[in-house]
Every structure is written in structure tokens, then in C-alpha cells.
Design a protein around this motif. Structure first.
Motif, mmCIF file in Angstrom:
data_model
loop_
_atom_site.group_PDB
_atom_site.id
_atom_site.type_symbol
_atom_site.label_atom_id
_atom_site.label_comp_id
_atom_site.label_asym_id
_atom_site.label_seq_id
_atom_site.Cartn_x
_atom_site.Cartn_y
_atom_site.Cartn_z
ATOM 1 N N ASP A 268 61.600 2.804 27.031
ATOM 2 C CA ASP A 268 62.365 4.048 26.844
ATOM 3 C C ASP A 268 63.844 3.747 26.604
ATOM 4 O O ASP A 268 64.481 4.347 25.732
ATOM 5 C CB ASP A 268 62.205 4.953 28.063
ATOM 6 C CG ASP A 268 60.778 5.454 28.220
ATOM 7 O OD1 ASP A 268 60.046 5.446 27.212
ATOM 8 O OD2 ASP A 268 60.402 5.823 29.336
ATOM 9 N N ILE A 269 64.385 2.814 27.374
ATOM 10 C CA ILE A 269 65.794 2.443 27.188
ATOM 11 C C ILE A 269 65.991 1.788 25.824
ATOM 12 O O ILE A 269 67.004 2.024 25.138
ATOM 13 C CB ILE A 269 66.243 1.504 28.323
ATOM 14 C CG1 ILE A 269 66.039 2.169 29.681
ATOM 15 C CG2 ILE A 269 67.706 1.117 28.154
ATOM 16 C CD1 ILE A 269 66.375 1.289 30.858
ATOM 17 N N ASP A 270 65.019 0.974 25.387
ATOM 18 C CA ASP A 270 65.106 0.352 24.066
ATOM 19 C C ASP A 270 65.194 1.401 22.963
ATOM 20 O O ASP A 270 66.029 1.315 22.060
ATOM 21 C CB ASP A 270 63.883 -0.538 23.823
ATOM 22 C CG ASP A 270 63.843 -1.737 24.748
ATOM 23 O OD1 ASP A 270 64.903 -2.058 25.326
ATOM 24 O OD2 ASP A 270 62.769 -2.339 24.892
ATOM 25 N N ARG A 295 67.440 -5.606 22.613
ATOM 26 C CA ARG A 295 66.675 -5.852 23.833
ATOM 27 C C ARG A 295 67.403 -6.836 24.749
ATOM 28 O O ARG A 295 67.389 -6.684 25.972
ATOM 29 C CB ARG A 295 65.287 -6.380 23.478
ATOM 30 C CG ARG A 295 64.353 -5.312 22.893
ATOM 31 C CD ARG A 295 62.911 -5.790 22.910
ATOM 32 N NE ARG A 295 62.008 -4.705 22.567
ATOM 33 C CZ ARG A 295 61.257 -4.659 21.471
ATOM 34 N NH1 ARG A 295 61.331 -5.645 20.593
ATOM 35 N NH2 ARG A 295 60.447 -3.648 21.233
ATOM 36 N N ASP A 296 68.047 -7.854 24.167
ATOM 37 C CA ASP A 296 68.794 -8.814 24.991
ATOM 38 C C ASP A 296 69.958 -8.138 25.702
ATOM 39 O O ASP A 296 70.236 -8.408 26.880
ATOM 40 C CB ASP A 296 69.298 -9.963 24.119
ATOM 41 C CG ASP A 296 68.162 -10.861 23.642
ATOM 42 O OD1 ASP A 296 67.083 -10.812 24.274
ATOM 43 O OD2 ASP A 296 68.351 -11.589 22.647
ATOM 44 N N GLN A 297 70.653 -7.243 24.980
ATOM 45 C CA GLN A 297 71.763 -6.511 25.607
ATOM 46 C C GLN A 297 71.266 -5.635 26.750
ATOM 47 O O GLN A 297 71.906 -5.555 27.811
ATOM 48 C CB GLN A 297 72.477 -5.656 24.554
ATOM 49 C CG GLN A 297 73.199 -6.465 23.484
ATOM 50 C CD GLN A 297 73.803 -5.577 22.416
ATOM 51 O OE1 GLN A 297 73.781 -4.352 22.522
ATOM 52 N NE2 GLN A 297 74.334 -6.197 21.367
ATOM 53 N N ILE A 298 70.129 -4.985 26.552
ATOM 54 C CA ILE A 298 69.580 -4.117 27.602
ATOM 55 C C ILE A 298 69.146 -4.952 28.801
ATOM 56 O O ILE A 298 69.393 -4.576 29.962
ATOM 57 C CB ILE A 298 68.405 -3.295 27.041
ATOM 58 C CG1 ILE A 298 68.932 -2.282 26.021
ATOM 59 C CG2 ILE A 298 67.651 -2.586 28.153
ATOM 60 C CD1 ILE A 298 67.848 -1.565 25.261
ATOM 61 N N ASP A 299 68.524 -6.099 28.562
ATOM 62 C CA ASP A 299 68.104 -6.974 29.667
ATOM 63 C C ASP A 299 69.306 -7.444 30.478
ATOM 64 O O ASP A 299 69.267 -7.488 31.717
ATOM 65 C CB ASP A 299 67.339 -8.163 29.129
ATOM 66 C CG ASP A 299 65.970 -7.773 28.565
ATOM 67 O OD1 ASP A 299 65.536 -6.640 28.857
ATOM 68 O OD2 ASP A 299 65.366 -8.588 27.851
ATOM 69 N N LEU A 342 61.076 -10.916 33.176
ATOM 70 C CA LEU A 342 60.615 -9.532 33.260
ATOM 71 C C LEU A 342 59.225 -9.463 32.661
ATOM 72 O O LEU A 342 59.055 -9.338 31.447
ATOM 73 C CB LEU A 342 61.576 -8.595 32.504
ATOM 74 C CG LEU A 342 63.006 -8.526 33.029
ATOM 75 C CD1 LEU A 342 63.857 -7.617 32.152
ATOM 76 C CD2 LEU A 342 63.035 -8.040 34.469
ATOM 77 N N ALA A 343 58.205 -9.566 33.488
ATOM 78 C CA ALA A 343 56.821 -9.565 33.026
ATOM 79 C C ALA A 343 55.978 -8.704 33.950
ATOM 80 O O ALA A 343 56.096 -8.795 35.170
ATOM 81 C CB ALA A 343 56.266 -10.987 32.965
#
Length: 480
Positions: A268-270, A295-299, A342-343
Motif C-alpha cells: 500500500d505504501i509503495d 521501494r528502497d526509499q520506503i524500506d 523483510l520477509a
């Protein structure tokens, strides 16, 4: 009745199949465990779990569910292996219900307790064939499913005004100007008067707030929530509505801080951060490819929130049904994804034995490569016994609102043993239509017999094709 077999049926008739929209697993709520235990209990008709039989498999998943809640199995994979129609998908749905049945008790400001059911762990399921999309690559599809199964629990501190309304005065201008008003609100320890603007007055009128109501006001957005009516005003009226709720006057300070928790998935954030329309992109369904940079920035941001104590990572469960449909590329991706920080927990289900892995000529167990199979904890799923089949058919008849007598139920159980449970459940619905056709309200033995001859199972269908092929190969002439 004990002498009747499926080969003894001779009567035939015609029928219509009317679907009532009930899903095959709509009766399953959880794994059906004993209180405060991992031991399954045998299903009773007045129970609520919906699970029958599979004691060993249910106990194994009960252990897994406890480990998931404690976050002890991050990045692990479980394989449910068994023949078709043995309840692998039902076990996965029972596990999902087990994870999401935690009841949280919250204490309100007025001293009353309220039980709120919260989805503790995200649960995402899909079939192995869904990765073969024309719009997204296989790795992108799997990435989105993986990130849907990872929840982020974000904590936000909000300031609330909570108290009992003592007096409410609203001045309406004759010339149509702005509304003005005053609100007197109190707790057991203090009392304060607040000036009201047009927006607050509109919210109060919308919620129908009166003197004696206990309310909360969110200082950030001005949202007003009516908790109920004060116990001190319970005798103001002789007659009260049945939906009137009485609560105690709040204690302590008027202004209080409350921690609000929002749970969203990484996917959802992506989507929100990768589309110009923001949150509306979640409703459009057109997510498309999402770049690795976003995705890297969000992680990195999520990791930062976690270190600051603003968020909590909740690894969920990703259920892959018919996992033998995944090819070597998908299995290699899952292998790599399970090693990431994150898995989620991956649960796969298959009804294949020794067969070729998709995309390879190698014969492998369950159609999975050896490196992925080596990561899995394999849970065997056994076939149902006769008593279990009978109980499941009783549950399905209750779920589908079908009344059936004992002889009809015994015959359906016998059919389920010789063919499959799915076929027996399908016969239950059509037998009901046959009984309605003849004006009866209860499905009897003759209705099941007629349905059995009208609708073939896979074994009899193959036998018919062997005896009378629909298309003779020697009748087809190949021409250039």
C-alpha cells in the motif's frame, strides 16, 4: 443401508442446479483448538471453528501459528502436501482465522471496557498460476504479493478532549452570518467553556449533541464522537430509546493523549508513493510496475520509523496454493526473497507427488526444486475417514440450508469415500434441487441416487471416454 453402493443406483431424473453463492470454505473460522492449548478438538455441530479431522496437520499449524504471533519464524516456508480434496486450502483458511481472532480489550476514558477484534497478522493468498500475467513480470507480481503480506503498524499520538456536555449555546445570525456558540464540558475533576466556530457547530449539529452527552473531540481535525449519555442524566426522560447507551462521566483532565494505531501493508505504501493520485491509486487497481528505487526509499524510511519507535513491522503469511505451477524462475525468486530482512512466512500447498518441475525436465518431489524444498517444513495432509466425511457433509448441509435424512447422508458419505469430498458436496446441492422439484423439503435417498446418475465424477467420466470416445483419432485426416 449398509448394503447400498454407488453401483446399485438405477433411477434417473432431471434437475436444475441453482447456486446460492456459498463458498466451499465459508464455514471455516479457525483451527478449532482447545482453550489455551495447541491440541485440536473434534468438531461439534454447535461449535464455531468449522474444522473436522486432520488432527496432526491442525496441531502442526497450531504450533506454527504460535510461532508466527511471537515472530519466531520470519523468512520460513511451510509446505502442505497431500492428495486433492483433503482440505489443504481449508487448513490455510483455518490458520488465517487463528491468527486474526485475537481480541484486544481497551479501557475507555469513562472507565468502561470495550473488546475490539484486530487483525494481528496479515494473511495474503494466491494461486501459483496468477504470476503469469500479461501486464506484470513474474518477479514483479511475486514482489507485490510478498509486500502485501508484510504489515507496518504505525503509532500516532493524538490529543483528545473528553468530557460530559454541561451546556451548549449556539447563536444563529439573522443576517446569515457565521454561527457562534459556547460549549461547557466537564469531567469529575474540572469544567471548562470552549468557544465554537462554524465548523465545530456543524459537526455538533450533525452528531445531534445535547446536554448530558459524553463526547470526545479530536483537536487535530475537530472530529466529534458521542460515546453515550451520562448516567447522571439517566432520569431526565421517562422514555428512552433502546439504542441509548449510558456511560460514566470521565475522570481526570479534560485534555488527554491517546495513541492511535494504523496498520498498512508495504505494498500500500509503495502504491501511494509511486502514483500521482496517491491513495486513490489503491482503489483504481492499476498499480503497474513499481521501481526498485521507490521501494528502497520506503524500506529505509520504515527502518527509520522502527528505530524511532513510531512503527512496528508485522511479518504476515503468504499462502501459495497450487505451488507446483511455479516455474524455476519463480522458485529461485522465492528462495532469494526468504533470505531478505523483510520477509513474510510462506505457506505453500500442492497435491503433486513425483513430477517434473515446471521449466525443467527433472523429476522432483511435489514439483518443486530441491533447493526450495530443502527450506520447507513439510506438513503431510491425510485423507478423511468416513466419520469425518459424514461430519463435513453435515456442516455443509447446515451452511447451505439443506435438510437431508440419515440414509441420504450415509449414501453421500459412501460416495465421498469412493470418489472425492468435493463431488459429494456438489451432489448435496443438486440433490436439494431434485427434492424441491418433487415438492419435498428434505433430501432423501432417492434424490441422491438420481443426482449421482445425472452428474458423473471424474472416474466414471474417464470410463465413458474409454468405452465410447467422443472423437476418434482415426477419423481425423491431417492435410497440409
Amino acid at each position: 443401508m449398509s448394503n447400498i453402493t454407488t453401483k446399485d443406483i438405477t433411477n434417473t431424473t432431471s434437475s436444475r442446479n441453482i447456486l446460492n453463492g456459498i463458498t466451499p470454505h465459508s464455514h471455516i473460522k479457525n483451527l478449532g483448538l482447545k482453550p489455551n492449548s495447541i491440541e485440536p478438538e473434534y468438531f461439534q455441530l454447535n461449535g464455531t471453528s468449522g474444522m473436522v479431522g486432520q488432527i496432526k496437520a491442525r496441531k502442526a499449524l497450531a504450533i506454527i501459528s504460535k510461532m508466527i504471533v511471537k515472530k519466531d519464524v520470519m523468512g520460513k516456508s511451510i509446505l502442505l502436501a497431500g492428495a486433492y480434496s483433503t482440505g489443504k486450502t481449508a487448513l490455510a483458511k483455518g490458520l488465517a482465522g487463528e491468527l486474526n481472532q485475537q481480541i484486544l480489550t481497551t479501557i475507555n476514558k469513562d472507565g468502561s471496557s470495550e473488546e475490539v477484534q484486530e487483525n494481528v497478522v496479515p494473511f495474503v493468498s494466491f494461486s501459483g498460476s496468477e504470476v503469469y500475467s500479461l501486464e506484470l513480470s513474474k518477479t514483479e507480481t511475486l514482489t507485490q504479493f510478498f509486500r502485501r503480506a508484510i504489515g507496518i503498524r504505525i503509532r500516532e499520538v493524538t490529543e483528545l478532549i473528553c468530557g460530559e456536555v454541561v451546556e451548549l449555546i449556539i447563536d444563529r445570525s439573522i443576517t446569515g452570518g457565521q454561527k457562534q456558540g459556547k460549549l461547557t464540558i466537564k469531567t469529575t475533576d474540572m469544567e471548562t467553556v470552549y468557544e465554537l466556530g462554524t465548523k465545530m457547530i456543524d459537526n455538533i449539529l450533525k452528531e445531534k449533541i445535547n446536554g448530558g452527552d459524553v463526547i470526545t473531540i479530536d483537536k487535530a481535525n475537530g472530529k466529534i464522537t458521542k460515546l453515550g449519555r451520562s448516567l447522571s442524566r439517566s432520569r431526565d426522560y421517562d422514555a428512552m430509546g433502546v439504542d441509548t447507551k449510558f456511560v460514566k462521566c470521565p475522570e481526570g483532565e479534560l485534555q488527554q493523549r491517546k495513541t492511535v494505531t494504523h496498520t498498512v501493508s508495504l505494498h500500500d505504501i509503495d502504491v501511494i508513493n509511486s502514483r500521482t493520485q496517491g491513495v486513490l491509486a489503491l482503489f483504481s487497481g492499476d498499480t503497474g510496475e513499481i521501481s526498485k528505487e521507490i521501494r528502497d526509499q520506503i524500506d529505509n524510511k520504515v527502518t527509520e520509523w522502527k528505530e524511532e519507535g513510531k512503527a512496528e513491522i508485522v511479518p504476515g503469511v503468504l499462502f501459495i496454493d497450487e505451488c507446483h505451477m511455479l516455474d524455476l524462475e519463480c522458485c529461485a525468486f522465492i528462495n532469494r526473497a526468504l533470505e531478505m530482512e523483510l520477509a513474510p512466512i510462506v505457506i505453500m500447498a500442492t497435491n503433486r507427488g513425483l513430477t517434473k518441475a515446471r521449466g525443467s525436465e527433472d523429476i522432483t518431489p511435489h514439483g518443486l526444486p530441491a533447493d526450495l524444498l530443502d527450506r520447507c517444513i513439510i506438513v503431510p495432509v491425510e485423507k478423511y475417514e468416513a466419520k469425518d466425511l459424514s461430519m463435513i457433509l453435515k456442516i455443509r448441509s447446515t451452511e447451505e440450508e439443506v435438510e437431508i435424512n440419515d440414509e441420504g447422508l450415509q449414501l453421500l458419505t459412501k460416495i465421498g469415500q469412493e470418489t472425492s469430498l468435493r463431488y459429494s458436496c456438489n451432489l448435496l446441492a443438486v440433490s436439494n434441487q431434485i427434492s424441491l422439484k418433487r415438492g419435498a423439503k428434505i433430501v432423501e435417498l432417492e434424490d441422491v441416487e438420481k443426482a449421482y446418475l445425472l452428474f458423473l465424477d471424474s472416474t466414471r467420466s474417464i470410463q465413458v471416454l474409454k468405452e465410447e470416445p467422443i472423437v476418434q483419432n482415426n477419423d481425423i485426416e491431417m492435410t497440409e
